[in-house]
Each structure stands twice: as structure tokens, then as C-alpha cells.
Design a protein around this motif. Structure first.
Motif, PDB file in Angstrom:
ATOM      1  N   MET A 237      -2.150   1.760  11.492  1.00 51.31           N
ATOM      2  CA  MET A 237      -2.324   3.212  11.548  1.00 51.31           C
ATOM      3  C   MET A 237      -0.979   3.848  11.896  1.00 51.31           C
ATOM      4  O   MET A 237      -0.297   3.373  12.804  1.00 51.31           O
ATOM      5  CB  MET A 237      -3.315   3.611  12.642  1.00 51.31           C
ATOM      6  CG  MET A 237      -4.601   2.817  12.690  1.00 51.31           C
ATOM      7  SD  MET A 237      -5.742   3.256  11.401  1.00 51.31           S
ATOM      8  CE  MET A 237      -6.210   4.895  11.886  1.00 51.31           C
TER       9      MET A 237
ATOM     10  N   GLY B 256      -7.745   2.772   3.845  1.00 44.59           N
ATOM     11  CA  GLY B 256      -6.510   2.063   3.503  1.00 44.59           C
ATOM     12  C   GLY B 256      -6.713   0.755   2.767  1.00 44.59           C
ATOM     13  O   GLY B 256      -5.755   0.037   2.515  1.00 44.59           O
TER      14      GLY B 256
ATOM     15  N   LYS C 135       0.856  -1.198   0.000  1.00 40.03           N
ATOM     16  CA  LYS C 135       0.000   0.000   0.000  1.00 40.03           C
ATOM     17  C   LYS C 135       0.886   1.240   0.000  1.00 40.03           C
ATOM     18  O   LYS C 135       1.912   1.265   0.684  1.00 40.03           O
ATOM     19  CB  LYS C 135      -0.889   0.024   1.245  1.00 40.03           C
ATOM     20  CG  LYS C 135      -1.737  -1.220   1.435  1.00 40.03           C
ATOM     21  CD  LYS C 135      -2.997  -1.144   0.643  1.00 40.03           C
ATOM     22  CE  LYS C 135      -3.679  -2.489   0.545  1.00 40.03           C
ATOM     23  NZ  LYS C 135      -5.091  -2.440   0.388  1.00 40.03           N
ATOM     24  N   THR C 136       0.474   2.242  -0.746  1.00 42.45           N
ATOM     25  CA  THR C 136       1.249   3.491  -0.767  1.00 42.45           C
ATOM     26  C   THR C 136       0.341   4.683  -0.498  1.00 42.45           C
ATOM     27  O   THR C 136      -0.850   4.648  -0.812  1.00 42.45           O
ATOM     28  CB  THR C 136       1.932   3.708  -2.125  1.00 42.45           C
ATOM     29  OG1 THR C 136       0.938   3.683  -3.140  1.00 42.45           O
ATOM     30  CG2 THR C 136       2.994   2.681  -2.399  1.00 42.45           C
ATOM     31  N   LYS C 137       0.919   5.696   0.073  1.00 47.94           N
ATOM     32  CA  LYS C 137       0.188   6.944   0.319  1.00 47.94           C
ATOM     33  C   LYS C 137       1.160   8.107   0.232  1.00 47.94           C
ATOM     34  O   LYS C 137       2.326   7.970   0.623  1.00 47.94           O
ATOM     35  CB  LYS C 137      -0.438   6.934   1.705  1.00 47.94           C
ATOM     36  CG  LYS C 137      -1.836   6.395   1.653  1.00 47.94           C
ATOM     37  CD  LYS C 137      -2.584   6.543   2.910  1.00 47.94           C
ATOM     38  CE  LYS C 137      -3.901   5.795   2.712  1.00 47.94           C
ATOM     39  NZ  LYS C 137      -4.726   5.800   3.871  1.00 47.94           N
ATOM     40  N   THR C 138       0.667   9.223  -0.279  1.00 53.41           N
ATOM     41  CA  THR C 138       1.499  10.424  -0.334  1.00 53.41           C
ATOM     42  C   THR C 138       0.726  11.555   0.316  1.00 53.41           C
ATOM     43  O   THR C 138      -0.450  11.769   0.010  1.00 53.41           O
ATOM     44  CB  THR C 138       1.823  10.781  -1.806  1.00 53.41           C
ATOM     45  OG1 THR C 138       2.518   9.680  -2.385  1.00 53.41           O
ATOM     46  CG2 THR C 138       2.692  12.018  -1.897  1.00 53.41           C
TER      47      THR C 138
ATOM     48  N   GLU D 137      -2.778  19.352   8.524  1.00 51.38           N
ATOM     49  CA  GLU D 137      -2.528  17.934   8.206  1.00 51.38           C
ATOM     50  C   GLU D 137      -3.651  17.363   7.353  1.00 51.38           C
ATOM     51  O   GLU D 137      -3.403  16.714   6.332  1.00 51.38           O
ATOM     52  CB  GLU D 137      -2.420  17.127   9.511  1.00 51.38           C
ATOM     53  CG  GLU D 137      -1.109  17.318  10.244  1.00 51.38           C
ATOM     54  CD  GLU D 137      -1.072  16.616  11.595  1.00 51.38           C
ATOM     55  OE1 GLU D 137      -0.053  16.756  12.279  1.00 51.38           O
ATOM     56  OE2 GLU D 137      -2.050  15.933  11.968  1.00 51.38           O
TER      57      GLU D 137
ATOM     58  N   GLY E  83      -0.436  13.921   9.504  1.00 58.12           N
ATOM     59  CA  GLY E  83      -1.702  13.375  10.009  1.00 58.12           C
ATOM     60  C   GLY E  83      -1.638  11.865  10.153  1.00 58.12           C
ATOM     61  O   GLY E  83      -0.563  11.273  10.154  1.00 58.12           O
ATOM     62  N   THR E  84      -2.817  11.257  10.251  1.00 55.45           N
ATOM     63  CA  THR E  84      -2.872   9.801  10.422  1.00 55.45           C
ATOM     64  C   THR E  84      -3.063   9.125   9.071  1.00 55.45           C
ATOM     65  O   THR E  84      -3.955   9.486   8.315  1.00 55.45           O
ATOM     66  CB  THR E  84      -4.040   9.428  11.359  1.00 55.45           C
ATOM     67  OG1 THR E  84      -3.864  10.126  12.590  1.00 55.45           O
ATOM     68  CG2 THR E  84      -4.077   7.937  11.634  1.00 55.45           C
ATOM     69  N   SER E  85      -2.228   8.156   8.787  1.00 56.41           N
ATOM     70  CA  SER E  85      -2.370   7.377   7.545  1.00 56.41           C
ATOM     71  C   SER E  85      -2.713   5.939   7.894  1.00 56.41           C
ATOM     72  O   SER E  85      -2.119   5.372   8.814  1.00 56.41           O
ATOM     73  CB  SER E  85      -1.075   7.398   6.735  1.00 56.41           C
ATOM     74  OG  SER E  85      -0.848   8.674   6.216  1.00 56.41           O
ATOM     75  N   SER E  86      -3.688   5.377   7.170  1.00 53.81           N
ATOM     76  CA  SER E  86      -4.098   3.991   7.431  1.00 53.81           C
ATOM     77  C   SER E  86      -3.706   3.112   6.246  1.00 53.81           C
ATOM     78  O   SER E  86      -3.836   3.517   5.100  1.00 53.81           O
ATOM     79  CB  SER E  86      -5.610   3.886   7.596  1.00 53.81           C
ATOM     80  OG  SER E  86      -6.115   5.006   8.256  1.00 53.81           O
ATOM     81  N   PHE E  87      -3.262   1.914   6.558  1.00 55.01           N
ATOM     82  CA  PHE E  87      -2.901   0.952   5.519  1.00 55.01           C
ATOM     83  C   PHE E  87      -3.675  -0.336   5.822  1.00 55.01           C
ATOM     84  O   PHE E  87      -3.368  -1.026   6.794  1.00 55.01           O
ATOM     85  CB  PHE E  87      -1.393   0.689   5.525  1.00 55.01           C
ATOM     86  CG  PHE E  87      -0.578   1.957   5.396  1.00 55.01           C
ATOM     87  CD1 PHE E  87      -0.220   2.444   4.151  1.00 55.01           C
ATOM     88  CD2 PHE E  87      -0.198   2.671   6.526  1.00 55.01           C
ATOM     89  CE1 PHE E  87       0.507   3.612   4.029  1.00 55.01           C
ATOM     90  CE2 PHE E  87       0.532   3.845   6.420  1.00 55.01           C
ATOM     91  CZ  PHE E  87       0.884   4.319   5.163  1.00 55.01           C
ATOM     92  N   GLY E  88      -4.680  -0.618   5.018  1.00 57.00           N
ATOM     93  CA  GLY E  88      -5.549  -1.768   5.282  1.00 57.00           C
ATOM     94  C   GLY E  88      -5.116  -3.005   4.507  1.00 57.00           C
ATOM     95  O   GLY E  88      -4.714  -2.917   3.340  1.00 57.00           O
ATOM     96  N   PHE E  89      -5.188  -4.159   5.164  1.00 53.57           N
ATOM     97  CA  PHE E  89      -4.793  -5.414   4.516  1.00 53.57           C
ATOM     98  C   PHE E  89      -5.833  -6.502   4.800  1.00 53.57           C
ATOM     99  O   PHE E  89      -6.505  -6.460   5.827  1.00 53.57           O
ATOM    100  CB  PHE E  89      -3.438  -5.892   5.053  1.00 53.57           C
ATOM    101  CG  PHE E  89      -2.310  -4.949   4.741  1.00 53.57           C
ATOM    102  CD1 PHE E  89      -1.612  -5.052   3.555  1.00 53.57           C
ATOM    103  CD2 PHE E  89      -1.962  -3.944   5.643  1.00 53.57           C
ATOM    104  CE1 PHE E  89      -0.579  -4.175   3.261  1.00 53.57           C
ATOM    105  CE2 PHE E  89      -0.926  -3.066   5.362  1.00 53.57           C
ATOM    106  CZ  PHE E  89      -0.234  -3.185   4.163  1.00 53.57           C
TER     107      PHE E  89
ATOM    108  N   PHE F 237      -7.239  -6.167   8.663  1.00 50.88           N
ATOM    109  CA  PHE F 237      -6.582  -5.380   9.712  1.00 50.88           C
ATOM    110  C   PHE F 237      -5.949  -4.138   9.081  1.00 50.88           C
ATOM    111  O   PHE F 237      -5.661  -4.118   7.881  1.00 50.88           O
ATOM    112  CB  PHE F 237      -5.538  -6.226  10.453  1.00 50.88           C
ATOM    113  CG  PHE F 237      -4.693  -7.096   9.563  1.00 50.88           C
ATOM    114  CD1 PHE F 237      -3.545  -6.615   8.989  1.00 50.88           C
ATOM    115  CD2 PHE F 237      -5.079  -8.402   9.286  1.00 50.88           C
ATOM    116  CE1 PHE F 237      -2.779  -7.414   8.165  1.00 50.88           C
ATOM    117  CE2 PHE F 237      -4.322  -9.217   8.454  1.00 50.88           C
ATOM    118  CZ  PHE F 237      -3.158  -8.713   7.889  1.00 50.88           C
ATOM    119  N   THR F 238      -5.785  -3.122   9.929  1.00 50.05           N
ATOM    120  CA  THR F 238      -5.270  -1.847   9.442  1.00 50.05           C
ATOM    121  C   THR F 238      -4.095  -1.406  10.307  1.00 50.05           C
ATOM    122  O   THR F 238      -4.179  -1.463  11.525  1.00 50.05           O
ATOM    123  CB  THR F 238      -6.382  -0.777   9.521  1.00 50.05           C
ATOM    124  OG1 THR F 238      -7.512  -1.268   8.810  1.00 50.05           O
ATOM    125  CG2 THR F 238      -5.939   0.533   8.900  1.00 50.05           C
TER     126      THR F 238
END
Lengths: 207, 177
Positions: free
Chosen positions: A179, B176, A41-44, B123, A188-194, A176-177
Motif C-alpha cells: 500500500m 491491486g 503492476k501499474t496505476k495512474t 484524491e 490517495g492510497t494505491s494498492s499493488f497486489g501480488f 500480499f499487497t
């Protein structure tokens, strides 16, 4: 006798259908990199890019036994069992595409701030990470920043979540995620869900 | 082949070329209600909850300081008739010191609350803007305009408003999965 043969053929067919295909390490990396497979997972956010990979027990076992010479199935299974009960991730934090800066020094004005940044990256990442599933939360058992022996802009963090009450509590999670509450770069908060199903689809690696 | 046929084929080729050119030359534009996008973004809702939790904690400390001053003051009034001059001075000094500490804490609280609010907003807005850029790229938009109160977008066709689609994608990205 005829019935026995049919059952044997069906069982053989089922075992072949259910067994994971074995691939080379290079192919495994390619499969893992493809975001559509669900373990990457990627986020920018602004100029900071986050890249989170869920590592399979098979891959972690491979890393552990690499260069061990002869690997018996018993040894492989026992190591695999250990990794199966944990969830292991690699988080890479780096500059977004088209940006070129070292994340250890971006936004830093003086040595004190640099020292604080290094302290956060080395020792305080665990406080900012959390695994969540169905209202339950886990803090990481291990978070370590990988050593970098060269000029790199990004940093990698190995993150391991371990069961807290029952050995199989993490294995049972269907989704599951992870955080990441970024108090370091203020994104801020980034979530990566799997999904567990993505992990189950991971190809096995040829030892 | 007759001249008219050549003429017709030529006309068809030219009109098709014009249609294809105008299709690709026309920029793909969309409009977004940015205020709604940010307010309905799950990341904003979660960040607001976290902020409120912090504020509740700070307010609890503030309330306990106020209660302590009130109690000290009421004890002082009750005892004042029996206190010596020196004792009275000591108690008054204590109350003044407590009040000063409270004033200092309140000022700090206000500053902290403002700074925290500003940090949270920056943010969240950065998260939204980064996603809008990604979304715009993926969907092939040339321009995505923000429609806010008092801005320059005075009219837009309803079909050009992509707020709902963008919000859905934004919240999916936040989860996510």
C-alpha cells in the motif's frame, strides 16, 4: 533392476519438469515487464503514474554476484537464501503518459516546498509504504531513492520488507499487497497486489 | 451472368458497406451513476474510515479540553467564597485563557476537518476518473456519461448503464490484483 530404471527415469523427468528454465537478463526483463505475469503492476492517478515491480531472489542474487567472476553454487545459494526471506520491490513514480514534468518539482511554488519534497522523497517514503497480508502489516526495513545521473522525470525507490518475528513469515505469504498512502502528490492510497505463485513462476537467470 | 445478378451483387456490397460503416461510425456510449460509483468504491470507504479515525482523535482532544474547563470552573465556584480578590482574578484569567485556547482549537479543528474532507474527496474522485479513462480506452468507449442528480442525462436504456461492471473493475483495480 527394471523397477530401479523406471524410478530413475521418473525422477529425472520430474526434476526436469520442476526445474526453472534459465533465461538471459534481457529475457528476464521482458518477462518481468509483461503485466500478465503478475510481478509488475501499474496505476495512474491524475497526472502521476506508479509502477511497482516485485523482484525475484534470483534476480537480486544475480545483481549481487554480477562481475564476481567464478560463482560457486554454495555462494549463490547462501545469497539466494537471504533474499528469499525478504520481499523486494522497485517503485517508480513518474508523470503519466503524455505528461512531461519532473516529479521532484511538480506543483512546487518555491524553494521551501522543493526542499520539503526532496525530504519526503529521500527520508519519509517508509512512513507511507506498508505491506499487508491477511490482516498483518509490515513497515519497510529499507526504502532508498535511486540516484539519477541525468535529466529524468521519474524517480525510483528500492523497497525491502523483512521478517519481523519469524524468518520465514514473508516466504509463507500466498498473497500480499503493498500500500502506498500518497501524502506527497495527494493521489490517495494505491494498492499493488501480488501472488506468491507469480514469484515462483519467475524464470531463473543465466549466471 | 444476367444483369439482375450484377444488380443483386451490387446491392449486397452496398448494404454490407453501409452496415459496416454505421457500425464503426456510431460512437460507443455508456452511462454511469457517478455518485454510486464513488460511494461504493472501496477506496472511498477506506478513505472515509481513515478520516473518521482522524476525527475521533481530534474530538478526543477537544473533549479533554472541554472537561478541563468544566473542572476548573466547578473548582472555582466551590472555592470562590474563600478566595481573595487577587486569587479570584488569577483563577478567572486562567479560565478565560483556557476557554480562548479551546475556541482556537475548535476553529482549527473545523478548518482541518474541512480541508481533510476536501483532500480525501479530491484524491478519491481523481482515482475514479483516472480509472474510468483507462476502462473506457480498454473497452473501446467513445463517451462515458455521468448520470447524477440534476444532470443532463434524462433517459438512458438500462443496457447502456455500465455502473455495476465499472464498479466491479474499479474495486478489483483498487485491491491491486
Amino acid at each position: 533392476m527394471k523397477g530401479f530404471k523406471i524410478y530413475t527415469i521418473i525422477l529425472l523427468f520430474l526434476s526436469l519438469a520442476c526445474s526453472k528454465s534459465e533465461v538471459s537478463l534481457k529475457d528476464y526483463y521482458e518477462w518481468q515487464e509483461d503485466e500478465s505475469n503478475g510481478v509488475h503492476k501499474t496505476k495512474t492517478v491524475g497526472e502521476i503514474a506508479f509502477d511497482m515491480k516485485l523482484l525475484s531472489p534470483d534476480y537480486l542474487t544475480y545483481l549481487e554476484l554480477k562481475g564476481e567472476g567464478t560463482v560457486t553454487p554454495q555462494l549463490k545459494d547462501s545469497i539466494m537464501k537471504f533474499y528469499e526471506n525478504n520481499l523486494t520491490f522497485v517503485l517508480t513514480i513518474g508523470p503519466a503518459e503524455e505528461s512531461h514534468f519532473d516529479i521532484t518539482s511538480v506543483g512546487i511554488k518555491n524553494y521551501e516546498e522543493y526542499a520539503e519534497r526532496m525530504k519526503q522523497l529521500n527520508f519519509e517514503m517508509a512512513e507511507l509504504l506498508e505491506l499487508r497480508s491477511d490482516g498483518k502489516k509490515w513497515k519497510p526495513a529499507i526504502v532508498e531513492m535511486e540516484n539519477i545521473y541525468g535529466l529524468e522525470f521519474h524517480r525510483k525507490f528500492n523497497i525491502v520488507f523483512s521478517p519481523e518475528e519469524k524468518t520465514d513469515e514473508l516466504v509463507k505469504l500466498d498473497k500480499f499487497t503493498v500500500m502506498f498512502d500518497d501524502e506527497i502528490f495527494d493521489t490517495g492510497t494505491s494498492s499493488f497486489g501480488f501472488l506468491k505463485s507469480s514469484l515462483e513462476k519467475t524464470p531463473a537467470i543465466k549466471f | 451472368m444476367k444483369k439482375t445478378h450484377y444488380f443483386l451483387i451490387g446491392a449486397v456490397i452496398i448494404s454490407t458497406s453501409i452496415a459496416v460503416y454505421s457500425f464503426f461510425a456510431t460512437p460507443k456510449i455508456a452511462v454511469v451513476d457517478f455518485k454510486r460509483l464513488v460511494n461504493d468504491y472501496q477506496g472511498m470507504k477506506d478513505a472515509t474510515l481513515e478520516y473518521e479515525k482522524k476525527m475521533t482523535g481530534w474530538n478526543t482532544t477537544s473533549d479533554s479540553l472541554t472537561d478541563a474547563i468544566k473542572n476548573e470552573l466547578s473548582d472555582y465556584y466551590a472555592d470562590s467564597a474563600f478566595l481573595s480578590k487577587q486569587e479570584r482574578i488569577n483563577r478567572e484569567t486562567k479560565i478565560i485563557s483556557m476557554r480562548n485556547k479551546f475556541m482556537e482549537f475548535s476553529k482549527g479543528l473545523e478548518e482541518n476537518a474541512m480541508a481533510e474532507d476536501q483532500k480525501m474527496t479530491i484524491e478519491v474522485v481523481n482515482q475514479v476518473l483516472s480509472f474510468v479513462e483507462k476502462y473506457g480506452n480498454e473497452k473501446g468507449y467513445d463517451v462515458i456519461l455521468g448520470k447524477n442528480e440534476g444532470d443532463e442525462v434524462l433517459y438512458r436504456k438500462a443496457s447502456m448503464d455500465i455502473t455495476n461492471d465499472l464498479l466491479q473493475a474499479l474495486n478489483r483495480n483498487y485491491e491491486g490484483f
